[in-house]
Design an enzyme around this catalytic site. Structure first.
Site, PDB file in Angstrom:
ATOM      1  N   GLY A 101       0.818  -1.208   0.000  1.00  0.00           N
ATOM      2  CA  GLY A 101       0.000   0.000   0.000  1.00  0.00           C
ATOM      3  C   GLY A 101       0.851   1.258   0.000  1.00  0.00           C
ATOM      4  O   GLY A 101       0.952   1.944   1.022  1.00  0.00           O
ATOM      5  N   ALA A 106       0.403   7.632   0.903  1.00  0.00           N
ATOM      6  CA  ALA A 106       1.266   8.677   1.466  1.00  0.00           C
ATOM      7  C   ALA A 106       2.205   8.129   2.545  1.00  0.00           C
ATOM      8  O   ALA A 106       3.427   8.254   2.443  1.00  0.00           O
ATOM      9  CB  ALA A 106       0.406   9.811   2.021  1.00  0.00           C
ATOM     10  N   GLY A 147       2.806   4.919   3.371  1.00  0.00           N
ATOM     11  CA  GLY A 147       3.592   3.805   2.853  1.00  0.00           C
ATOM     12  C   GLY A 147       4.766   4.278   2.019  1.00  0.00           C
ATOM     13  O   GLY A 147       5.887   3.753   2.133  1.00  0.00           O
ATOM     14  N   LYS A 171      -4.410   7.732  20.122  1.00  0.00           N
ATOM     15  CA  LYS A 171      -4.581   8.265  18.767  1.00  0.00           C
ATOM     16  C   LYS A 171      -6.033   8.122  18.315  1.00  0.00           C
ATOM     17  O   LYS A 171      -6.555   8.988  17.619  1.00  0.00           O
ATOM     18  CB  LYS A 171      -3.645   7.574  17.779  1.00  0.00           C
ATOM     19  CG  LYS A 171      -3.698   8.239  16.404  1.00  0.00           C
ATOM     20  CD  LYS A 171      -2.708   7.674  15.422  1.00  0.00           C
ATOM     21  CE  LYS A 171      -2.819   8.420  14.091  1.00  0.00           C
ATOM     22  NZ  LYS A 171      -1.931   7.866  13.057  1.00  0.00           N
ATOM     23  N   ASN A 230      -8.417  10.937  16.716  1.00  0.00           N
ATOM     24  CA  ASN A 230      -9.063  10.723  15.419  1.00  0.00           C
ATOM     25  C   ASN A 230     -10.588  10.789  15.512  1.00  0.00           C
ATOM     26  O   ASN A 230     -11.250  11.231  14.578  1.00  0.00           O
ATOM     27  CB  ASN A 230      -8.648   9.373  14.835  1.00  0.00           C
ATOM     28  CG  ASN A 230      -7.259   9.409  14.219  1.00  0.00           C
ATOM     29  OD1 ASN A 230      -6.739  10.480  13.903  1.00  0.00           O
ATOM     30  ND2 ASN A 230      -6.653   8.244  14.049  1.00  0.00           N
ATOM     31  N   SER A 242      -7.263  12.948   6.925  1.00  0.00           N
ATOM     32  CA  SER A 242      -7.464  11.924   5.888  1.00  0.00           C
ATOM     33  C   SER A 242      -8.947  11.721   5.601  1.00  0.00           C
ATOM     34  O   SER A 242      -9.341  11.525   4.444  1.00  0.00           O
ATOM     35  CB  SER A 242      -6.819  10.606   6.326  1.00  0.00           C
ATOM     36  OG  SER A 242      -7.366  10.160   7.560  1.00  0.00           O
ATOM     37  N   GLU A 259     -12.441   5.711   6.833  1.00  0.00           N
ATOM     38  CA  GLU A 259     -12.078   4.717   7.848  1.00  0.00           C
ATOM     39  C   GLU A 259     -12.938   4.863   9.102  1.00  0.00           C
ATOM     40  O   GLU A 259     -12.541   4.420  10.188  1.00  0.00           O
ATOM     41  CB  GLU A 259     -10.593   4.857   8.191  1.00  0.00           C
ATOM     42  CG  GLU A 259      -9.669   4.510   7.027  1.00  0.00           C
ATOM     43  CD  GLU A 259      -8.204   4.743   7.336  1.00  0.00           C
ATOM     44  OE1 GLU A 259      -7.452   3.755   7.428  1.00  0.00           O
ATOM     45  OE2 GLU A 259      -7.813   5.912   7.489  1.00  0.00           O
TER      46      GLU A 259
END
Length: 303
Positions: free
Chosen positions: A7, A10, A12, A182, A186, A252, A264
């Site tokens: 993957g 960005a 990766g 995190k 998020n 994101s 996500e």
């Protein structure tokens, strides 16, 4: 080490380039590989210096068979689909490192990967793919690694490997702590910036404070039920620091919604809601944001 990055988005691409610079043999695995069998990547550093393009081999079964380490940086909802076809080609000792936003990305495939040394990772480095062949390192951060199974506990040396490539990196005995910290950030920044289509810094304005406090109060209750010591004050300070430090950044999820891509949310707010239900804790503010994002992304997911 022989490393395959699954993957090359960005994050990766950022890690692939830095691991290459650190002297490792790095190849890529892409869902839509170039016909040439190679992919070129240049890096724009934090200092805005553009480093020369590097050619990476893509989608080589030989590279998979010889991989010491598989770094999986696809979106959380892509982990099972991306990993499952690769397992038959891996050596049983290949280390799998999963680095995604959110939590629970490996749950659906855990039975198939639990026999490999398995590491979970989280990073706060910022990265942006400016085009197919260039990645921009847009923000300095930290990376945390931790074992997800017993054989993964033998891989503490990876912290030094990763730190030599892109500092700073720490090994933690309980990876759930940084993952949940995190996740809390998020759960606030991602859905709010996606719904309002605003940069992170906008959330520091007065109108957002009541909803942020409500979200964090619910998150603190769930984290407490999960056995993690935290407080509303700690979470508020942490989220505020991230909002200020990344004020010009676009989350994101905000970008996914703007480009009509699947988000996500299931592995961020959705994971929080799932754990809250297990503990019978009401999280109405988080549930409302979850439902808003699901409603927004429904048209392009269906199509």
């Amino acid at each position: 080490m022989n490393i395959v990055v699954v993957g090359p988005g960005a994050i990766g691409s950022l890690w692939a380039y830095h691991l290459h610079l650190a002297g490792h043999h790095v190849s890529l695995w892409h869902h839509n590989p170039p016909e040439s069998g190679a992919m070129s990547l240049a890096l724009q550093t934090i200092a805005k210096q553009t480093l020369p393009a590097v050619s990476f081999t893509t989608n080589s079964h030989d590279e998979l068979a010889n991989a010491d380490l598989l770094l999986v940086t696809v979106k959380a909802w892509q982990v099972e689909t991306a990993l499952a076809p690769l397992l038959a080609h891996l050596h049983p000792d290949t280390i799998i490192v999963c680095m995604q936003n959110g939590m629970g990305a490996t749950d659906a495939i855990f039975d198939k990967i639990q026999h490999y040394p398995l590491i979970l990772a989280t990073t706060t480095h910022g990265a942006l793919k400016t085009d197919a062949q260039q990645v921009c390192h847009s923000g300095l951060g930290q990376t945390m690694l931790g074992a997800a199974n017993l054989s993964g506990e033998q891989c503490t040396f990876l912290a030094e490997v990763f730190n030599h490539a892109l500092s700073e990196v720490h090994w933690v005995s309980d990876i759930r702590i940084p993952l949940w910290n995190k996740l809390a950030i998020n759960c606030v920044i991602n859905p709010l910036t996606a719904i309002h289509q605003c940069p992170n810094g906008t959330l520091d304005e007065e109108p957002f404070r009541p909803i942020i406090n409500a979200l964090l109060s619910e998150i603190a209750s769930v984290m407490g039920a999960e056995g993690l010591t935290t407080s509303l004050e700690e979470l508020s300070l942490r989220v505020h620091q991230v909002i200020v430090a990344t004020k010009a950044n676009h989350s994101s999820m905000k970008q996914d919604v703007a480009h009509q891509r699947r988000t996500e949310i299931d592995f961020i707010t959705g994971y929080l809601i799932q754990r809250a239900q297990q503990h019978r804790i009401a999280v109405p503010s988080n549930l409302h944001l979850f439902e808003q994002i699901k409603q927004m992304e429904q048209p392009w997911i269906q199509s």
